[in-house]
Motif scaffolding. Structure first.
Motif: not given
Lengths: 70, 330
Positions: B294-305
């Motif tokens: 897939g296309v990587a986005q940013g990270v969520d608030e827990s640091g997950a991709l």
């Protein structure tokens, strides 16, 4: 009976106990990995392992039961 | 920030340069006697600092030892930095193991261990990690954050951001973060971060964030490593002062930690995305037999991709090995 749950989602990289084992508070029951961090899961109480609900390599969600103590 | 030792404070004054500094004047600005300044200078000389003393003029710093000595780092720390107290080892099994031991015997939040050489350097899953003595920056920080377990991963990201900021501040180089725990320079690995923690009753007791950063490895030394790697020296053509670099990383880490502690995680996630090697790229995430693309986005608030597997469908990725697919086929 007490359930030891995964505090967060991740992958089980090691199950450290077997059914019938006597364990003490703070003994490691499994190791999870998430985001390349290893997270030891410790028992919060003394007990005997009644059931092991996961195996190494398995992906778990937060709050999923890993081990049941009696 | 803990009070610095007197030798570190004297060194801080000597580093400002601008001619010799008299013992009298340094004593006045530090609130101690001229004799105490003289003793601090003697302590620094014992450690290998070359300090010239001239009658009626004062002290001039002529040379510093190359090791990442606590005084060298402390004299360069900004207020609010992490890294105190700072412990230096010529050789140690691994800075992460030593930091765990220190934390278990009560080391405070912010304590930092740095080693010239690790005899049992570890990567994740106990992979061994070796570097020629004095060529790399090998350190671990003890943190005692008030975080839930699922928030600890943010600390790995924070360390990666601190490394990027410090390198950028000291050079034109622009490192990027490869989720979850590596820093890359021009497509090659520059630094790795190994975060470990101990928790009780779903509360974090302490976290150890270990960083191994390739600083002064030469191109020839890099070629001998098993995987393609970058170093600051190879990329910049210059030898870096590891103590100044560590001080800058610890100063940046202090600022980032302060931001995180005051609810600034969304801001950090924004900076992370801007420094992400993966954001916007087509990537493959391998986990054993399974592979997701897939296309990587940013990270969520827990640091997950966050991975967009198909338009509008975003998955949260917490484990697996990520590689960038050079040729998109989605």
């Amino acid at each position: 009976m007490a359930d030891i749950k995964a505090p967060m989602g991740g992958k089980v990289i090691k199950v450290s106990v077997n059914v019938g084992d006597s364990i003490a508070e703070d003994d490691e029951v499994a190791v999870l990995e998430a985001m390349k961090m290893e997270m030891p899961i410790l028992s919060e109480e003394d007990g005997t392992v009644a059931e092991v609900k996961v195996s190494a390599g398995q992906t778990v969600e937060a709050e999923q039961v890993l081990v049941v103590l009696s | 920030m803990e009070a610095l030792s007197l030798p570190s404070q004297v060194l801080r004054l000597l580093l400002r340069g601008q001619g010799p500094r008299s013992g009298q004047a340094m004593g006045e600005s530090l609130g101690c006697s001229r004799a105490a300044v003289g003793k601090a200078v003697a302590r620094l000389r014992e450690q290998g600092f070359v300090i010239q003393a001239r009658c009626n003029q004062g002290y001039t710093l002529l040379n510093e030892p190359p090791e990442v000595l606590p005084a060298r780092v402390e004299a360069r720390l900004e207020p609010g930095s992490l890294g105190l107290p700072l412990y230096h080892f010529d050789e140690i099994d691994s800075t992460n193991l030593a930091a765990r031991r220190q934390a278990e015997s009560g080391a405070p939040h912010g304590a930092c261990l740095v080693a010239e050489h690790q005899s049992a350097g570890r990567g994740r899953l106990d992979r061994r990690w070796q570097a020629p003595k004095g060529s790399c920056l090998l350190f671990s920080i003890v943190l005692r954050p008030d975080l839930r377990l699922d928030q600890v991963f943010g600390l790995t990201n924070l360390a990666a951001l601190a490394v990027c900021r410090a390198v950028e501040a000291m050079s034109p180089l622009q490192p990027l973060i490869k989720w979850p725990n590596d820093v890359f320079l021009a497509g090659r690995k520059l630094a790795g971060i190994l975060t470990e923690f101990t928790s009780r009753a779903e509360k974090v007791e302490f976290v150890v964030v270990g960083v191994g950063l390739n600083v002064n490895l030469t191109p020839a030394q890099l070629d001998k490593l098993p995987a393609p790697a970058a170093s600051l020296k190879a990329a910049s053509g210059q030898t870096w002062d590891r103590a100044a670099l560590l001080a800058r990383i610890l100063s940046e880490a202090g600022k980032l930690y302060g931001l995180a502690a005051s609810g600034g995680w969304p801001e950090l996630a924004g900076e992370y995305q801007a420094r992400s090697l993966l954001a916007g790229k087509l990537v493959s995430v391998r986990d054993g037999e399974a592979e997701r693309r897939g296309v990587a986005q940013g990270v969520d608030e827990s640091g997950a991709l966050l991975l967009e597997e198909s338009p509008g469908r975003v998955s949260v990725i917490r484990h697996g090995d990520v590689s960038v697919l050079s040729y998109g086929d989605s």
